[in-house]
Write an enzyme that holds these catalytic residues in place. Structure first.
Site: not given
Ligand code: TRP
Length: 341
Positions: A205, A202, A118
């Site tokens: 969005k 991927k 990122k």
């Molecule tokens: N980082 C995950 C994503 O970008 C989103 C996410 C934040 C998450 N906190 C989480 C996923 C806790 C699972 C559990 O998809």
């Protein structure tokens, strides 16, 4: 070991940044609903605090939060069976996140591939929050003593870091088994739904072209057009699924079909073996519209009534706090923070 002392509990989250895509649905929400139906305790979160690690316009953040919540509800997350809420309503996420910032090591963060991807060449200009993102994610999970975390392939490293944080905390504060060491759950044909224009990326969005993704609110004509224009290679559907291993765009379309139709990708290949894209793509668009139209209609119904969404998220927030607050209080005691008894 962990699973013996901690009852199974599932936590996962989706970021409200931009609209909801087919990738969020197939890779996450559809599986979350299946898990909910097994009767295990489930918490599903709209992780708005993670969203702001990159700039979000406040009005757009509110809309995106409503859209993710609407997607969960429309796809079958039932607030009577799952705890559905947005992260910022439960301040304990931030509080435990801070403690984990003091448990995790800078060297661990420097290994995170998502940050590197990122940030690109602009690491110096990223927010400090983007860098610390994984320790907040660890807090999301461990705040509820969650044992299982359904995620896409790209999040596996973050769940592994969560395991490291749990182990280090338990060790440093001499509290064996206080935090469970959670397992990532990566299952199904579409744990990684790819970009329709570049099968090595991927489906996101926030990618620049709308043609590279299917949005949950796209209409039937748009869905058909996007699949028709999706990048493929000159060969059609091969004899076996293994033949798709080095054809990422072709494999992605087969995986999407399989996931939507609740079939295995092997069965889909067997059914269409020898077919060209002129046959496969319209069939894919048909199954997509058939499965997505009812969900997108229901999403629109919720989006027209944001007060109803807010009410549901508030109830979920109360339920989440009821689990989180005692765990945070115990964490504070272990750390040595003084608090009123
Ligand atoms: N980082 C995950 C994503 O970008 C989103 C996410 C934040 C998450 N906190 C989480 C996923 C806790 C699972 C559990 O998809």
């Amino acid at each position: 070991m962990t699973q013996l002392v901690h009852t199974p509990r599932v936590f996962s989250g989706i970021k409200p940044s931009g609209g909801l895509t087919l990738g969020n649905y197939l890779g996450a929400i559809k599986r979350f609903v299946e898990t909910q139906e097994t009767g295990v305790e489930t918490l599903y979160c709209v992780v708005d605090m993670h969203a702001i690690t990159v700039w979000q316009d406040p009005a757009e953040l509110r809309t995106a939060t409503h859209e993710v919540a609407a997607g969960y509800l429309a796809a079958g997350i039932d607030p009577a069976k799952s705890i559905l809420f947005n992260q910022s309503q439960v301040s304990a996420h931030a509080e435990l996140g801070w403690i984990f910032n003091c448990v995790a090591r800078v060297g661990w963060m420097n290994r995170m591939t998502q940050f590197k991807e990122k940030a690109g060449k602009n690491a110096e200009k990223q927010s400090l929050g983007l860098y610390a993102y994984p320790s907040l994610m660890a807090a999301d999970i461990l705040l509820y003593h969650a044992t299982h975390v359904p995620v896409g392939e790209d999040q596996k490293q973050h769940v592994e870091l969560t395991r490291d944080i749990a182990n280090k905390f338990n060790h440093d504060f001499k509290a064996p088994d206080f935090f469970p060491v959670p397992e990532p759950v990566i299952e199904g044909p579409a744990t990684r739904v790819m970009n329709l224009r570049d099968g090595t990326k991927k489906m996101s969005k926030s990618g620049e072209s709308d043609m590279e993704r299917i949005n949950m609110l796209d209409d039937a004509a748009t869905i058909a057009k996007k699949f028709k224009k999706a990048r493929t290679d000159p060969d059609g559907i091969p004899e076996t699924y293994d033949d798709l291993s080095d054809r990422p765009e072709a494999r992605n379309l087969v995986d999407i079909y399989a996931s939507l139709a609740d079939k295995t990708p092997q069965d889909v290949v067997a059914e269409y073996a020898g077919a060209g894209w002129g046959k496969f793509k319209p069939a894919l668009a048909d199954v997509a519209v058939e499965k997505l139209a009812p969900i997108s209609d229901e999403m629109k119904r919720y989006m027209d009534d944001p007060a109803e969404i807010d009410r549901i998220l508030a109830v979920g927030g109360d339920k989440a706090r009821a689990i989180a607050d005692p765990i945070l209080a115990k964490t504070y005691d272990l750390v040595g923070f003084v608090r009123p008894k």
